[in-house]
Structure formats: structure tokens, C-alpha cells
Design a protein around this motif. Structure first.
Motif, PDB file in Angstrom:
ATOM      1  N   ALA A  13       0.842  -1.195   0.000  1.00 30.52           N
ATOM      2  CA  ALA A  13       0.000   0.000   0.000  1.00 30.52           C
ATOM      3  C   ALA A  13       0.875   1.243   0.000  1.00 30.52           C
ATOM      4  CB  ALA A  13      -0.896  -0.006   1.238  1.00 30.52           C
ATOM      5  N   ASP A  17      -3.359   5.378  -1.894  1.00 29.99           N
ATOM      6  CA  ASP A  17      -4.390   4.336  -1.891  1.00 29.99           C
ATOM      7  C   ASP A  17      -5.509   4.603  -0.881  1.00 29.99           C
ATOM      8  OD1 ASP A  17      -3.212   2.635  -3.834  1.00 29.99           O
ATOM      9  OD2 ASP A  17      -1.866   1.786  -2.303  1.00 29.99           O
ATOM     10  N   THR A  69      -9.815  -2.422  -5.166  1.00 31.70           N
ATOM     11  CA  THR A  69      -9.352  -2.836  -3.845  1.00 31.70           C
ATOM     12  C   THR A  69     -10.452  -3.620  -3.152  1.00 31.70           C
ATOM     13  OG1 THR A  69      -7.885  -0.937  -3.671  1.00 31.70           O
ATOM     14  CG2 THR A  69      -8.500  -2.022  -1.614  1.00 31.70           C
TER      15      THR A  69
END
Length: 176
Positions: A13, A17, A69
Motif C-alpha cells: 500500500a 491508496d 481494492t
């Protein structure tokens, strides 16, 4: 159709994000978020996210399917050669497809490679999926407080994922 585990990408990550992670949190049920955070939580704040993306020891990673995601895993430590605290959240619509087990295996292998001696995670006693994921990793269980279990996976003994094809990355190293 392909197995969803073959379509999933797990990657580290980064700060940018955060919006995608919070969008995923919004798609998760309150029950799923409670199982992960042991309380009410609907998003991650920017300061928290910055700390999760760049902890002193450990990392956070996203599980994505077709660039969306669908999961978040993290492992954070205070000492490089100690047990690191692990967390796992998979969006409701993607649960039960092996993504949690695959993401947890990634987390174990990366933590082992970084020098941790193991991971531990708090799991609510009624969280059957959470218990199943950590049991597949070879966790030892203890009851720390009413309604909560602690799963410990120590790296002095190889972790084994017992169901489905293993991720292509092999386990690395042993506890120092």
C-alpha cells in the motif's frame, strides 16, 4: 472462469491508496468491520493511513481484483525480531473465495523475510472465517480476554497453508 485467487494482486500500500481503501471499507458490512477492528469503524483517517503505509517495522498491502481494492492486510511491529501484530480485512462480496488465506500467507512470508519471529492477531471468538484463516497458517490459540482469542504464528516452525494452491512465493527464512 478463472479462480479469483489467480486474478488477485497483492501489493504494498502507498499513501495515494487511501481513497480506494476507504471506498472498500464503505462496501464492507458493519459486522465485517467489527470483526476486523473489534469495534465500530467506517474508514481510516489520513494520519492513521500514513502510519500504516510506513511503519517502523512491517507493512500494509492491498488485495486487488481487476484494479479494485477488495482487501487490506497489515502487519506492524515495534521490534524487528519480535511477534508483529497482524490485521486482515476482505470485503464481504469477496469473502469465502480464498483471498483471505492467500493474503494472510503473503503477510506471513513478507514478515518472516523482514526478520519478524512471528505474527499475532486478535480474533473475536465468533469470527469463524478469521479463525479458519489463522488456523490454516498453523496458529497457536490462546484466550486473552472474554470473547477474544489471540492467534500466534511463530516462524521457528514453518507456516503451512493447508488448502488450495499456495501463492507462488515460497516461505523465506527462519526466526533469528
Amino acid at each position: 472462469m478463472n479462480d479469483v485467487r489467480d486474478l488477485a494482486v497483492i501489493r504494498r500500500a502507498v499513501a495515494s491508496d487511501l481513497d480506494a481503501v476507504n471506498d472498500m471499507h464503505a462496501r464492507c458490512s458493519a459486522e465485517t468491520r467489527r470483526a476486523r477492528y473489534h469495534g465500530q469503524r467506517d474508514r481510516i483517517r489520513r494520519g492513521e493511513w500514513t502510519a500504516l503505509c510506513d511503519p517502523p517495522f512491517g507493512f500494509s498491502a492491498l488485495v486487488t481484483v481487476e484494479r479494485r481494492t477488495v482487501g487490506l492486510v497489515n502487519v506492524i511491529g515495534t521490534d524487528p525480531a519480535a511477534l508483529w501484530e497482524a490485521g486482515l480485512l476482505i470485503e464481504d462480496a469477496w469473502q469465502g473465495r480464498g483471498l483471505g488465506t492467500r493474503a494472510a500467507a503473503y503477510l506471513v512470508w513478507e514478515a518472516r523475510a523482514a526478520g519478524a519471529c512471528g505474527i499475532e492477531a486478535l480474533v473475536e471468538a465468533d469470527n469463524a472465517r478469521g479463525k479458519r484463516v489463522f488456523t490454516r497458517l498453523g496458529a497457536e490459540w490462546s484466550r486473552e480476554e472474554p470473547g477474544t482469542l489471540t492467534a500466534r504464528v511463530r516462524f521457528s516452525v514453518p507456516a503451512a497453508v493447508s488448502s488450495g494452491p499456495a501463492p507462488s512465493r515460497p516461505p523465506m527464512g527462519a526466526c533469528r
